[in-house]
Design a protein around this motif. Structure first.
Motif, mmCIF file in Angstrom:
data_model
loop_
_atom_site.group_PDB
_atom_site.id
_atom_site.type_symbol
_atom_site.label_atom_id
_atom_site.label_comp_id
_atom_site.label_asym_id
_atom_site.label_seq_id
_atom_site.Cartn_x
_atom_site.Cartn_y
_atom_site.Cartn_z
ATOM 1 N N ILE A 54 5.955 -13.353 20.645
ATOM 2 C CA ILE A 54 5.365 -12.181 21.290
ATOM 3 C C ILE A 54 5.315 -12.404 22.800
ATOM 4 O O ILE A 54 5.455 -13.534 23.276
ATOM 5 C CB ILE A 54 3.962 -11.891 20.734
ATOM 6 N N PRO A 55 5.133 -11.347 23.606
ATOM 7 C CA PRO A 55 5.078 -11.509 25.061
ATOM 8 C C PRO A 55 4.020 -12.520 25.490
ATOM 9 O O PRO A 55 2.965 -12.659 24.861
ATOM 10 C CB PRO A 55 4.736 -10.099 25.548
ATOM 11 N N ALA A 56 4.309 -13.206 26.599
ATOM 12 C CA ALA A 56 3.477 -14.332 27.029
ATOM 13 C C ALA A 56 2.029 -13.938 27.284
ATOM 14 O O ALA A 56 1.102 -14.662 26.913
ATOM 15 C CB ALA A 56 4.090 -14.956 28.282
ATOM 16 N N SER A 57 1.823 -12.786 27.940
ATOM 17 C CA SER A 57 0.444 -12.402 28.271
ATOM 18 C C SER A 57 -0.376 -12.119 27.015
ATOM 19 O O SER A 57 -1.555 -12.475 26.944
ATOM 20 C CB SER A 57 0.429 -11.194 29.199
ATOM 21 N N ASP A 58 0.241 -11.495 26.020
ATOM 22 C CA ASP A 58 -0.472 -11.248 24.766
ATOM 23 C C ASP A 58 -0.722 -12.542 24.016
ATOM 24 O O ASP A 58 -1.770 -12.721 23.379
ATOM 25 C CB ASP A 58 0.321 -10.275 23.886
ATOM 26 N N SER A 59 0.243 -13.463 24.083
ATOM 27 C CA SER A 59 0.043 -14.763 23.454
ATOM 28 C C SER A 59 -1.128 -15.488 24.105
ATOM 29 O O SER A 59 -1.958 -16.100 23.419
ATOM 30 C CB SER A 59 1.319 -15.605 23.572
ATOM 31 N N GLY A 60 -1.226 -15.405 25.427
ATOM 32 C CA GLY A 60 -2.320 -16.048 26.135
ATOM 33 C C GLY A 60 -3.672 -15.452 25.809
ATOM 34 O O GLY A 60 -4.697 -16.135 25.897
ATOM 35 N N ARG A 61 -3.683 -14.193 25.413
ATOM 36 C CA ARG A 61 -4.931 -13.516 25.024
ATOM 37 C C ARG A 61 -5.252 -13.717 23.540
ATOM 38 O O ARG A 61 -6.242 -13.189 23.047
ATOM 39 C CB ARG A 61 -4.811 -12.018 25.276
ATOM 40 N N ASN A 62 -4.379 -14.410 22.822
ATOM 41 C CA ASN A 62 -4.518 -14.569 21.362
ATOM 42 C C ASN A 62 -4.531 -13.211 20.663
ATOM 43 O O ASN A 62 -5.303 -12.971 19.730
ATOM 44 C CB ASN A 62 -5.800 -15.342 21.015
ATOM 45 N N THR A 63 -3.660 -12.321 21.122
ATOM 46 C CA THR A 63 -3.594 -10.968 20.581
ATOM 47 C C THR A 63 -2.917 -10.970 19.221
ATOM 48 O O THR A 63 -1.802 -11.474 19.069
ATOM 49 C CB THR A 63 -2.819 -10.040 21.541
ATOM 50 N N GLN A 64 -3.584 -10.395 18.246
ATOM 51 C CA GLN A 64 -3.005 -10.279 16.905
ATOM 52 C C GLN A 64 -2.000 -9.139 16.867
ATOM 53 O O GLN A 64 -2.302 -8.029 17.289
ATOM 54 C CB GLN A 64 -4.105 -10.040 15.869
ATOM 55 N N TYR A 65 -0.802 -9.424 16.373
ATOM 56 C CA TYR A 65 0.242 -8.423 16.193
ATOM 57 C C TYR A 65 0.371 -8.072 14.719
ATOM 58 O O TYR A 65 -0.046 -8.855 13.841
ATOM 59 C CB TYR A 65 1.585 -8.956 16.682
#
Length: 357
Positions: free
Chosen positions: A95-106
């Motif tokens: 997943i995109p880096a910024s979402d990964s850094g936010r621990n965003t669930q996809y």
């Protein structure tokens, strides 16, 4: 596909239906740059930003990540008004880096590769609808999951109802719902009527309308309880031979004709999408009506066209019954108005458009 679905999500007359606008952000906005125009969140009270991540975004990963960061920053500046619903691509790539850094669930779509295109589209719509409805509940300070109540007659509707429940509860199907099925869900010693009322009062009801459904007292109880609480209801018609008696207060509800004998996924996912779409229509209408009628006393807000049941069942007849456009036809409206007038001389029947005017 998303646009077509949300562009006609509710009550319809002469081809005109309730519309939830869908806007695309994909084509480059300026020459030489891959990014689309920034999302204008100010055009709505609430926005659902749906990210469909794919390999084209990976080719310009850095630029798209900047676009996501700016979009999410704009959303955060609006408080909790908007909801972000991201989907991974079918390959399951990073997943995109910024979402990964936010621990965003996809929502991971890799497990959907065995589905055909129509089934994948329905599953995508189902996730979007469920997440939007969850977000709207949170905004109203209700963070509970909403049960899907499957109303059915044991005699000839149990097989279809059981297939729906098993399908939703199976971890392999990635269906973001939970069901309430029948007395087997209860604890020993529990008041089953009170529990049924509690589950229906905050849920979405799918009525499996078989040949004997309308003649079963408990089915009538469940259907009228959902109407009394003004909950979303979808009738799933599996009638086969003959209906000996039609219960009159199953009217003014969306009805879906099912081929429950076909492959399970071919009819359950579309039915769930219909139920959640009706739920979203009700959610949005009630929120809109609350803006203009919340402070008004003696106004009964109905998320569907009113009928005699709503008038006679009310403990006190309201001065105004407010319901979605389009207006009832003359014959139907005359019956409701006469029933209201018999209980209260100053009563009125209005659509939201008429009430605003």
């Amino acid at each position: 596909m998303i646009s077509r679905h949300f562009d006609g999500i509710g009550m319809e007359r002469d081809g005109v239906a309730y519309r939830v606008p869908v806007r695309f952000a994909s084509a480059p906005w300026r020459p030489g740059l891959p990014l689309p125009r920034p999302v204008d969140l100010s055009r709505a009270d609430h926005n659902a930003v749906v990210l469909l991540h794919d390999d084209f975004m990976d080719e310009q990963a850095s630029e798209w990540d900047q676009f996501l960061q700016s979009t999410r920053a704009a959303m955060e500046a609006r408080g909790n008004a908007d909801v972000y619903i991201p989907f991974c691509d079918y390959s399951g790539s990073a997943i995109p880096a910024s979402d990964s850094g936010r621990n965003t669930q996809y929502v991971y779509r890799k497990g959907w590769t065995g589905l055909n295109e129509i089934a994948r589209d329905k599953r995508l719509l189902l996730h979007i609808l469920v997440q939007i409805r969850r977000h709207l509940r949170k905004l109203s300070a209700d963070d509970r999951d909403e049960p899907l109540f499957v109303s059915h007659a044991k005699a000839d509707g149990d097989t279809a109802a059981r297939e729906i429940v098993d399908y939703v509860q199976s971890p392999g199907h990635d269906v973001p719902l939970h069901t309430f099925y029948d007395a087997m869900e209860l604890n020993p010693g529990e008041d089953f009527k009170a529990r049924f009322d509690a589950e229906i009062s905050r849920g979405t009801l799918i009525a499996i309308v078989s040949d004997v459904y309308d003649s079963r007292p408990w089915c009538v109880f469940e259907l009228t309880t959902a109407k009394r609480h003004r909950r979303p209801i979808v009738l799933a018609d599996i009638g086969g031979v003959r209906v000996s008696r039609t219960f009159p207060y199953g009217a003014n509800l969306p009805r879906v004709r099912l081929d429950a004998g076909g492959p399970v996924g071919s009819w359950i996912d579309p039915l769930l999408v219909e139920a959640m779409s009706e739920g979203l229509r009700c959610d949005v209408f009630l929120a809109q009506a609350a803006k203009v009628a919340a402070a008004a006393s003696e106004v009964l807000v109905m998320p569907r066209p009113p009928e005699l049941f709503d008038v006679i069942d009310a403990e006190v007849c309201p001065r105004v019954i407010l319901y979605p456009d389009p207006p009832l036809g003359d014959i139907e409206a005359r019956l409701v108005v006469r029933a209201m007038a018999a209980m209260r001389s100053d009563s009125e029947l209005k659509t939201l458009g008429e009430y605003r005017a």
